[in-house]
Write a protein that holds these residues in place. Structure first.
Motif: not given
Length: 97
Positions: A14-16, A18-19, A46, A44, A52
């Protein structure tokens, strides 16, 4: 100089997640003294073959790479986090000469 590169495939990409993982990897910039340069990138595309996150670190030499692997912050915080969140990883270490 040595380039240490690791690509990570995360269990939860998820973006969260990965951040947060990028921030933890980047935190070595100020906490691991032997790191000369650090870059962290997030995929980006995917695609099914994508990893990732990529970590790229520059170190002085092979002895410094060994010391980096044992650094308390790297081993105790960063590696611990990565082992919890990663599904798999691949790595390459090479001389920049």
């Amino acid at each position: 100089m040595i380039k240490h590169i690791v690509c990570f495939k995360l269990k939860d990409n998820s973006d969260e997640n990965k951040k947060e993982t990028k921030e933890i990897l980047m935190s070595m910039k100020d906490k691991v003294p032997m790191v000369r340069d650090i870059q962290v990138g997030v995929d980006f595309l995917k695609s099914p073959r994508s990893y990732d996150i990529i970590l790229q670190v520059e170190l002085d030499d092979r002895d410094t790479l060994d010391a980096y692997q044992e650094d308390p912050y790297h081993a105790g915080v960063v590696k611990k986090h990565m082992h919890e969140v990663m599904e798999s990883s691949i790595a390459i270490d090479y001389d920049l000469d």
